[in-house]
Design a protein around this motif. Structure first.
Motif, short mmCIF file in Angstrom:
data_model
loop_
_atom_site.label_atom_id
_atom_site.label_comp_id
_atom_site.label_asym_id
_atom_site.label_seq_id
_atom_site.Cartn_x
_atom_site.Cartn_y
_atom_site.Cartn_z
N GLN A 292 -6.57 -6.16 -3.44
CA GLN A 292 -5.76 -6.10 -2.22
C GLN A 292 -4.27 -6.18 -2.56
O GLN A 292 -3.46 -5.40 -2.04
N VAL A 293 -3.90 -7.13 -3.42
CA VAL A 293 -2.51 -7.28 -3.85
C VAL A 293 -2.02 -6.02 -4.56
O VAL A 293 -0.91 -5.53 -4.33
N SER A 294 -2.88 -5.47 -5.44
CA SER A 294 -2.53 -4.26 -6.18
C SER A 294 -2.30 -3.09 -5.23
O SER A 294 -1.37 -2.29 -5.42
N HIS A 295 -3.14 -2.99 -4.21
CA HIS A 295 -3.02 -1.91 -3.22
C HIS A 295 -1.68 -1.99 -2.49
O HIS A 295 -0.96 -0.98 -2.35
N GLU A 296 -1.30 -3.20 -2.06
CA GLU A 296 -0.03 -3.36 -1.34
C GLU A 296 1.16 -3.13 -2.26
O GLU A 296 2.17 -2.54 -1.85
N LEU A 297 1.05 -3.59 -3.51
CA LEU A 297 2.14 -3.39 -4.46
C LEU A 297 2.36 -1.90 -4.73
O LEU A 297 3.51 -1.45 -4.88
N HIS A 298 1.29 -1.16 -4.78
CA HIS A 298 1.38 0.30 -4.99
C HIS A 298 2.26 0.95 -3.92
O HIS A 298 3.10 1.81 -4.21
N TYR A 299 2.06 0.52 -2.67
CA TYR A 299 2.86 1.10 -1.58
C TYR A 299 4.34 0.69 -1.69
O TYR A 299 5.23 1.50 -1.41
N LEU A 300 4.61 -0.54 -2.10
CA LEU A 300 6.00 -0.96 -2.25
C LEU A 300 6.70 -0.15 -3.32
O LEU A 300 7.87 0.24 -3.16
N LEU A 301 6.01 0.11 -4.42
CA LEU A 301 6.60 0.93 -5.49
C LEU A 301 6.81 2.37 -5.02
O LEU A 301 7.80 3.01 -5.38
N LYS A 302 5.91 2.84 -4.20
CA LYS A 302 6.00 4.20 -3.66
C LYS A 302 7.20 4.35 -2.74
O LYS A 302 7.87 5.39 -2.71
N PHE A 303 7.51 3.26 -2.00
CA PHE A 303 8.60 3.29 -1.03
C PHE A 303 9.78 2.43 -1.48
O PHE A 303 10.49 1.85 -0.65
N GLN A 304 10.00 2.33 -2.79
CA GLN A 304 10.96 1.35 -3.31
C GLN A 304 12.41 1.61 -2.89
O GLN A 304 13.23 0.70 -2.93
N THR A 305 12.74 2.80 -2.46
CA THR A 305 14.12 3.05 -2.00
C THR A 305 14.26 2.87 -0.50
O THR A 305 15.34 3.09 0.06
#
Length: 601
Positions: A292-305
């Protein structure tokens, strides 16, 4: 004169400095002790060359813009001290740099960086290097690049082309921004604040903890789950927040690099702090939480700007305060790599907090060092033990409940036998085996088990602990020793009773259904005694009368007070069948004896 618009983070730094002029939380101070064959002149030249190579180190803030001053030239300072003993030399240096580290850098005046080489005139084989840079123009990623470039130049290498003034204000393309808005809108729709509940900012000074965690354990989890080091460490942190706050909804602030491939060598403050929002359930396994944490982190990296603060009005109409904690990973040691020189990084104590809690993991020399900055009210020993215990007890197939049960047992032993704390808060008083410490021990070992239930509701041990402690804080403001209570049996009655004991007051029970005449006789013997009652009565006139709901409305911050054995726990009145009812004072020693006997049996 070149200028650049400020990011949301940079604007928040200015706001902080304007509201709290003495707050130095946005200084980035570093200190190293250098020993060996040191060439002071080469070190000075390397620092000077690298700082002057990048436009951002020639800037200041003016009219909400970062302004570049091309005519400025930065020069490090060499400070000579005369001390034969290394200990005296270090003491002098620490005294000087601690002042600088805790003095806010004025971002409206060049320079926004400091560099001092402390030389011991009595010894040519040691010196101290101090760098202090405003977060306004430098994030951790830039700091790493800075240290690497200084090392390269000192060792005789050459730098690549200088970096130009670069705007950190970037945005996603239209389609990705639309997806980012949709993602974050969904994540925040059911929350009222982006600040993690249970992490409260106080006026207490900052404290810094530093400890190691088991790298072998982390690598074991990496190999079995195929997740990254940061994903494993971040899941530890989420469990830590869950245990620390007692909240199922966890919001962790993640400083994302926010750099394109072409920006890797560019210095500046590009980092973008985004909220990772997840829900912890006790029945989840560690592996499920990790995914679950990995899934949410993936989205943050995807939208990092994605600038969350700038776009908040498109996400919600609610007034959401922003994240109040931070967690990050340094993939390599915060250090230089000078030829023939040993560099030891020295942690500098800072008084100001950027957040109530910030954790930095540093992967250095096959060790994972945890740097933790937090409110000074936290108990160091218990906080350290909790985090280390989470890492040791975490296994893929264990549930959250199983992991934390083992952690709670270890922490409970420390508290029960050494020092008590208010849910990791320091009381500086050794507890005896009394009723309050027994309740505290159960709370720490089984925080989410049901403590009390009535026909209308139920509360867990951690809820009971928090509510009663907050009630204690409210009641401690009263100057009265005795507090009378006349209520129906309920959850509220138990929380108030515990609150009275924690507040160092004496509980006086008055049966709600006894005759008014007898109630009046008792109250007449307790002039000015407040009474908490769930009904109104004319005989309360002349006393401060408080309803249970009013007690709830008055709740303030957590404070915990430890009672002495000789203190009066409660006063019970006789029936008065042979005369006037007489109050019998029962000390904590008697109550403790009773609870110990019950506990044994």
């Amino acid at each position: 004169m070149l200028s650049m618009n400020l990011t949301s983070l940079q604007k928040s730094i200015i706001t902080t400095q304007e509201l709290y002029p003495q707050n130095s939380a946005y200084n980035l101070p570093y200190l190293w002790h250098l020993t060996g064959n040191i060439n002071i002149e080469s070190l000075k030249n390397a620092i000077e060359l690298v700082f002057n190579q990048h436009d951002v180190y020639h800037s200041h803030i003016e009219d909400n813009h970062l302004v570049f001053e091309s005519e400025q030239h930065f020069t490090p300072t060499i400070m000579k001290l005369s001390n034969r003993k290394t200990t005296e030399f270090k003491s002098q240096v620490l005294h000087y740099v601690n002042t600088l580290a805790n003095t806010p850098i004025n971002v409206k005046k060049y320079p926004l960086e400091q560099a001092i080489i402390f030389v011991n005139t009595e010894s040519s084989n040691e010196c101290f290097l101090f760098l202090n840079i405003s977060h306004m123009i430098c994030d951790v990623y830039s700091a790493y690049q800075l240290f690497s470039e200084i090392s390269t130049v000192y060792n005789g290498g050459r730098l690549k082309a200088p970096t130009q003034f670069n705007n950190a204000n970037r945005d996603l393309n239209t389609s990705r921004k639309k997806r980012a808005l949709s993602y974050f809108k969904e994540k925040i729709k059911n929350i009222t604040s982006l600040s993690q509940k249970g992490l409260q900012t106080t006026n207490a000074p900052r404290q810094d903890l530093e400890f190691h965690i088991d790298l072998e354990k982390v690598n074991e989890l990496i190999n079995s789950t195929k997740k990254s080091e940061f994903e494993i460490l971040l899941t530890f942190y989420v469990l830590f927040l869950y245990r620390l706050t007692g909240q199922n909804n966890i919001i962790a602030g993640i400083p994302i690099a926010n750099r394109r491939t072409t920006d890797k060598r560019t210095h500046g403050c590009f980092v973008n702090n985004l909220p990772l929002i997840t829900t912890v359930k006790e029945e989840n396994t560690f592996n499920e939480l990790l995914n679950q944490v990995s899934h949410e982190l993936h989205y943050l990296l995807k939208f990092q700007t994605f600038d969350f603060v700038k776009n908040i009005s498109q996400l919600t109409s609610k007034d959401l305060s922003f994240v109040n904690n931070s967690v990050t990973l340094y993939k390599k040691a915060i250090n230089f790599n000078f030829d023939h020189v040993k560099c030891v990084n020295i942690s500098l104590p800072q008084k100001s907090l950027m957040f109530p809690l910030a954790v930095e993991f540093e992967n250095a020399n096959n060790n994972i060092i945890v740097h933790m900055q937090l409110d000074n009210e936290f108990n160091k020993q218990i906080t350290t033990k909790l985090f280390k215990s989470i890492t040791v007890n975490s296994d893929c197939d264990k549930t959250v409940q199983e992991i934390l049960y083992e952690c709670n047992s270890e922490i409970s032993n420390i508290i029960f036998h050494q020092e008590n704390s208010n849910y990791l808060r320091d009381s500086n008083t050794v507890l005896r085996n009394n009723v309050l410490s027994l309740i505290k021990a159960v709370t720490l070992s089984t925080p989410n088990h049901i403590a009390i239930s009535d026909k209308n509701s139920q509360i867990t041990y951690i809820e009971l602990d928090k509510i009663s402690t907050r009630i204690a804080n409210t009641l401690s403001k009263l100057n009265n020793k005795y507090i009378a209570v006349s209520m129906e049996p309920s959850i509220s009655l138990i929380t108030i009773l515990l609150g009275i004991l924690k507040a160092h007051k004496t509980y006086v029970p008055i049966d709600k259904y006894m005759p008014n005449k007898r109630k009046k006789v008792i109250l007449d013997q307790l002039p000015d005694c407040p009474i908490i009652a769930d009904y109104s009565n004319a005989i309360f006139n002349g006393h401060l009368s408080i309803t249970p709901s009013e007690v709830q409305q008055l709740l303030l911050n957590n404070v915990f007070t430890v009672n002495k054995e000789s203190d009066i726990a409660y006063m019970i009145f006789t029936s008065g069948s042979t005369g006037i009812p007489k109050g019998v004072k029962v000390p904590f020693s008697a109550l403790n004896s009773l609870t110990s006997l019950i506990n044994k049996n």
